[in-house]
Design a protein around this motif. Sequence first.
Motif, short mmCIF file in Angstrom:
data_model
loop_
_atom_site.label_atom_id
_atom_site.label_comp_id
_atom_site.label_asym_id
_atom_site.label_seq_id
_atom_site.Cartn_x
_atom_site.Cartn_y
_atom_site.Cartn_z
N MET A 1 101.73 19.93 33.99
CA MET A 1 100.21 19.99 34.07
C MET A 1 99.67 20.84 35.09
N SER A 2 98.48 21.64 34.46
CA SER A 2 97.88 22.35 35.42
C SER A 2 97.20 21.80 36.64
N LYS A 3 97.27 22.70 37.85
CA LYS A 3 96.46 22.13 39.03
C LYS A 3 94.97 22.05 38.90
N VAL A 4 94.68 21.04 39.37
CA VAL A 4 93.35 20.78 39.36
C VAL A 4 92.63 21.21 40.88
N VAL A 5 91.52 22.13 40.55
CA VAL A 5 90.74 22.77 41.62
C VAL A 5 89.28 22.12 41.62
N LEU A 6 88.83 22.12 43.00
CA LEU A 6 87.32 21.86 43.24
C LEU A 6 86.75 23.01 44.05
N ILE A 7 85.81 23.38 43.73
CA ILE A 7 85.01 24.61 44.12
C ILE A 7 83.64 24.13 44.58
N THR A 8 83.30 23.87 45.81
CA THR A 8 81.90 23.71 46.13
C THR A 8 81.32 24.86 46.16
N GLY A 9 79.98 24.77 45.70
CA GLY A 9 79.07 26.08 45.49
C GLY A 9 79.90 27.01 44.36
N GLY A 10 80.09 26.49 43.21
CA GLY A 10 80.92 27.38 42.46
C GLY A 10 79.95 27.67 41.14
N VAL A 61 84.21 13.37 44.11
CA VAL A 61 85.39 13.61 44.16
C VAL A 61 86.21 12.41 43.48
N ASN A 62 85.33 11.15 43.61
CA ASN A 62 85.89 10.14 42.99
C ASN A 62 86.06 10.27 41.27
N LYS A 63 84.99 10.97 40.89
CA LYS A 63 84.76 11.52 39.42
C LYS A 63 86.00 12.20 39.02
N ILE A 64 86.20 13.28 39.68
CA ILE A 64 87.40 14.10 39.43
C ILE A 64 88.71 13.45 39.34
N ILE A 65 89.08 12.62 40.40
CA ILE A 65 90.12 11.64 40.59
C ILE A 65 90.32 10.76 39.22
N GLY A 69 93.26 12.15 37.61
CA GLY A 69 94.40 11.62 38.14
C GLY A 69 94.91 12.20 39.37
N LYS A 70 94.19 13.20 39.70
CA LYS A 70 94.85 13.94 41.08
C LYS A 70 93.67 15.12 41.35
N LEU A 71 93.96 15.76 42.57
CA LEU A 71 93.21 16.90 43.07
C LEU A 71 94.28 17.53 44.03
N ASP A 72 94.44 18.99 43.31
CA ASP A 72 95.47 19.76 44.06
C ASP A 72 95.09 20.71 45.04
N VAL A 73 93.70 21.29 44.74
CA VAL A 73 93.28 22.18 45.57
C VAL A 73 91.68 22.02 45.89
N LEU A 74 91.55 22.19 47.19
CA LEU A 74 89.81 22.04 47.18
C LEU A 74 89.38 23.63 47.98
N ILE A 75 88.62 24.13 47.43
CA ILE A 75 87.97 25.37 48.05
C ILE A 75 86.46 25.24 48.53
N ASN A 76 86.57 25.07 49.78
CA ASN A 76 85.20 24.59 50.40
C ASN A 76 84.26 26.03 50.61
N ASN A 77 83.44 26.29 49.59
CA ASN A 77 83.00 27.46 49.41
C ASN A 77 81.37 27.55 49.66
N ALA A 78 80.91 26.41 49.44
CA ALA A 78 79.36 26.18 49.55
C ALA A 78 78.77 26.54 51.00
N SER A 118 97.84 10.52 49.40
CA SER A 118 98.74 9.67 48.25
C SER A 118 99.34 10.06 47.52
N GLN A 119 99.06 11.65 47.22
CA GLN A 119 99.98 12.11 46.11
C GLN A 119 100.80 13.25 47.10
N LYS A 120 100.95 13.00 48.42
CA LYS A 120 101.76 13.80 49.21
C LYS A 120 101.78 15.40 48.79
N SER A 121 100.63 15.84 48.95
CA SER A 121 100.50 17.04 48.48
C SER A 121 98.85 17.54 48.37
#
Length: 267
Positions: A1-10, A61-65, A69-78, A118-121
């Motif tokens: 599975m590919s990593k799931v990434v959230l970018i604020t200010g994207g 955040v909850n919508k993405i999860i 089913g997971k969130l691997d990377v957060l980029i706090n860019n905003a 909870s996902q330990k990573s």
Amino acid sequence: MSKVVLITGGSSGIGKSTGECLVNKGYTVYGTSRSPNNYPDSKFPILELDVKNLDSINKTVNKIIETQGKLDVLINNAGAGITGPIEETPDAEIKANFETNFFGPINVIKSVLPHMRSQKSGLIINVTSIAGYMGLPYRGIYSASKGALELLTEAFRMEIKHFNIKMVNIAPGDFATNIASGRYHAPLLDDSPYKQPYSNTLKLMNEHVDKGSNPELMALRLFKIINAKNPKVHYKVGEFMQKFSIVLKRLLPDKIYEKLLMNHYKL
């Protein structure tokens, strides 16, 4: 599975370039904006999120999860720019800048941590600024907010390390983005004792952004950080002299470094 990434200010600038780069590399990317409907042609989903609104953060955040089913990377860019003589900058604007550049990232981190734990990573990347390593004239509030996020990361990463969650800073120099048009400028007052030096410095700052590096360079560096087995604490991305200015600050006596800055800004 590919990593799931959230970018604020994207939706623009560094966030947009990074999102497009990661999508091309096979990642599942979500960007955010306060007005997502303005970006119907984005190459990745743009969700509504205001970093100054806790309910907005948690909802996204909850919508993405729930979807992935997971969130691997957060980029706090905003983030938001701000310029002006500190004496003449309204308190409300100072507080608003810290809400976006400092408290906002903290609240997004707090929102994603339970899921990553909870996902330990997980990996959290805070986009700060080379300006956060030094107090720059007429950009002191911006320097302070980004510098605060740098120090926060140093402490935060030690607290979450045993959860197998990594946290790093990346400090860009001047990049060709729309930050200058979106930043708050304290007005140039005709009767201000700061009028001439502030005017000169503001012109110089805008020229630096206009001649800044391509945001794709930041995108490629972020891609490498995401794939690093043991990422560093601090990263700096920018022109040689911008990065070297941090080294000079460590090496030179304070007053000599101050004089170099004042000469640079023609003060």
